[in-house]
Design a protein around this motif. Structure first.
Motif, mmCIF file in Angstrom:
data_model
loop_
_atom_site.group_PDB
_atom_site.id
_atom_site.type_symbol
_atom_site.label_atom_id
_atom_site.label_comp_id
_atom_site.label_asym_id
_atom_site.label_seq_id
_atom_site.Cartn_x
_atom_site.Cartn_y
_atom_site.Cartn_z
ATOM 1 N N GLY A 149 0.819 -1.206 0.000
ATOM 2 C CA GLY A 149 0.000 0.000 0.000
ATOM 3 C C GLY A 149 0.852 1.254 0.000
ATOM 4 O O GLY A 149 0.600 2.184 -0.781
ATOM 5 N N GLY A 202 0.879 3.924 -2.932
ATOM 6 C CA GLY A 202 0.377 5.245 -2.563
ATOM 7 C C GLY A 202 1.383 6.356 -2.747
ATOM 8 O O GLY A 202 1.016 7.508 -2.971
ATOM 9 N N ALA A 245 -4.055 -0.893 -4.430
ATOM 10 C CA ALA A 245 -3.444 -1.404 -3.198
ATOM 11 C C ALA A 245 -4.427 -2.287 -2.438
ATOM 12 O O ALA A 245 -4.072 -3.368 -1.942
ATOM 13 C CB ALA A 245 -2.992 -0.234 -2.326
ATOM 14 N N ALA A 280 -1.483 2.944 1.706
ATOM 15 C CA ALA A 280 -1.564 3.787 0.510
ATOM 16 C C ALA A 280 -1.803 5.244 0.878
ATOM 17 O O ALA A 280 -1.234 6.156 0.262
ATOM 18 C CB ALA A 280 -2.677 3.279 -0.409
#
Length: 198
Positions: free
Chosen positions: A14, A18, A71, A91
């Motif tokens: 994530g 991100g 994610a 993220a």
């Protein structure tokens, strides 16, 4: 590997997704001025719009949203619902505090929507509708984001999604923190309105 063992990996997945700075990447590819030297210096879609390139701003919004969705979906596929939520949190942190940009990222609105889309898509529709209604009524983008993000965990709780409500309460608190300067301007009456000429 069990679901619990996958959680740290989901957080990393994530965070890495991100932290992709779509606004910066797209504006550089388009040959515009460094996004961090324009307007607020933010890497999000609102600041990309200040370059005058609406297409780039739309692409940034889409990219920032979908990295959150990706994610969640990827981690959920391999690790289940808990991994999906952990990846969503990662993220959001990645977008706000990307290691590649000295931890100076965006404000989180688009990725918030993307995470919602991946975890509970009606929540994403709810957020967008509240955003649109608030923006139409008051013409402040920041206020619309703040109102929508505050109401979203309440809606999730009302629909019986306690774990998601807790996650999005945390994301909302982070989003409010990232909008602290906007809040000061809103209180002072100096925040720019949507469509206002500078």
């Amino acid at each position: 590997m069990g679901p619990e063992a996958f959680l740290p990996i989901a957080l990393v997945i994530g965070y890495l997704l991100g932290s992709i700075p779509f606004g910066l990447v797209l504006t550089r590819l388009a040959g515009t001025q460094d996004l961090r030297t324009i307007g607020s210096g933010n890497i999000g879609a609102t600041n990309v719009l200040r370059t005058g390139r609406k297409g780039l701003a739309a692409a940034t919004l889409l990219g920032d949203a979908l990295k959150g969705t990706a994610a969640v979906v990827i981690s959920g596929y391999f690790g289940g619902p808990s991994a999906a939520m952990v990846a969503g949190f990662g993220a959001f942190l990645g977008h706000l505090f990307p290691v590649w940009l000295k931890f100076r990222g965006g404000k989180g609105v688009a990725v918030y929507i993307g995470i919602l889309l991946g975890l509970f898509w009606p929540g994403a529709i709810f957020f967008c509708l509240v955003w649109l209604a608030t923006a139409f009524a008051f013409r402040y983008s920041s206020l619309a984001a703040l109102v929508a993000s505050v109401l979203t965990p309440i809606m999730l709780w009302a629909f019986g999604h306690a774990a998601l409500a807790l996650l999005f309460t945390l994301l909302t608190l982070l989003l409010i923190y990232m909008h602290r300067e906007n809040i000061k301007r809103l209180r002072a009456g100096t925040e720019s309105k949507i469509g206002a000429k500078k």
